[in-house]
Write a protein that holds these residues in place. Sequence first.
Motif, mmCIF file in Angstrom:
data_model
loop_
_atom_site.group_PDB
_atom_site.id
_atom_site.type_symbol
_atom_site.label_atom_id
_atom_site.label_comp_id
_atom_site.label_asym_id
_atom_site.label_seq_id
_atom_site.Cartn_x
_atom_site.Cartn_y
_atom_site.Cartn_z
ATOM 1 N N ALA A 285 2.726 3.530 7.411
ATOM 2 C CA ALA A 285 4.003 3.229 8.072
ATOM 3 C C ALA A 285 4.763 2.157 7.299
ATOM 4 N N LEU A 286 4.049 1.212 6.715
ATOM 5 C CA LEU A 286 4.692 0.178 5.885
ATOM 6 C C LEU A 286 5.238 0.773 4.589
ATOM 7 N N ARG A 287 4.513 1.704 4.002
ATOM 8 C CA ARG A 287 4.978 2.352 2.768
ATOM 9 C C ARG A 287 6.226 3.199 3.004
ATOM 10 N N MET A 288 6.269 3.861 4.154
ATOM 11 C CA MET A 288 7.364 4.775 4.450
ATOM 12 C C MET A 288 8.557 4.097 5.109
ATOM 13 N N GLY A 289 8.442 2.812 5.362
ATOM 14 C CA GLY A 289 9.557 2.096 5.973
ATOM 15 C C GLY A 289 9.659 2.297 7.475
ATOM 16 N N THR B 115 4.372 -8.860 8.388
ATOM 17 C CA THR B 115 4.860 -9.948 7.537
ATOM 18 C C THR B 115 5.307 -9.470 6.159
ATOM 19 N N ARG B 116 4.905 -8.245 5.796
ATOM 20 C CA ARG B 116 5.222 -7.763 4.464
ATOM 21 C C ARG B 116 5.354 -6.251 4.476
ATOM 22 N N SER B 117 6.274 -5.750 3.701
ATOM 23 C CA SER B 117 6.489 -4.314 3.599
ATOM 24 C C SER B 117 5.779 -3.776 2.363
ATOM 25 N N LEU B 118 5.396 -2.535 2.413
ATOM 26 C CA LEU B 118 4.855 -1.843 1.241
ATOM 27 C C LEU B 118 5.815 -0.767 0.741
ATOM 28 N N ALA B 119 6.976 -0.680 1.391
ATOM 29 C CA ALA B 119 7.954 0.353 1.045
ATOM 30 C C ALA B 119 8.571 0.066 -0.315
ATOM 31 N N GLU B 120 8.787 1.113 -1.046
ATOM 32 C CA GLU B 120 9.507 1.054 -2.309
ATOM 33 C C GLU B 120 10.777 1.881 -2.128
#
Length: 129
Positions: free
Chosen positions: A25-29, A78-83
């Motif tokens: 979910a963090l990767r996909m925004g 606290t941090r996103s993994l989305a690119e």
Amino acid sequence: MMVFRIDRRCGIPTYLQIVRQVEQALRMGVLTVDDRLPTAAQVAADTKVNPNTTLKAYRELERAGLVEVRQGAGTFVTRSLAEPRTGPDSPLRARLTDWMREARDEGMSGDDVGGLLSTVFEETFARPL
């Protein structure tokens, strides 16, 4: 609101399934900084898992620096993994969404699509030994 799906037959520990779903979910925004995760009690009620399992997953996410517990308020991202190339507005994502709809319209089931994606993923990203 994050909704977890637990597969008891897949062999992956439940807490890791929760961790991986949050990471995805963090990767996909889908989840962004300051979003609140559901409480352990909410996850337990929705998925029929022990609240301690969710707490274990949340501790793992906290160790990874992805969430923080705010006393009395909950667990927050606290941090996103989305690119940019994987976000909701990404052209690649739009093409993949179009392809998935086409596959569905052609009569493919979710399992068929998942199997095809898995096979092509392995063929494309497999590293030779």
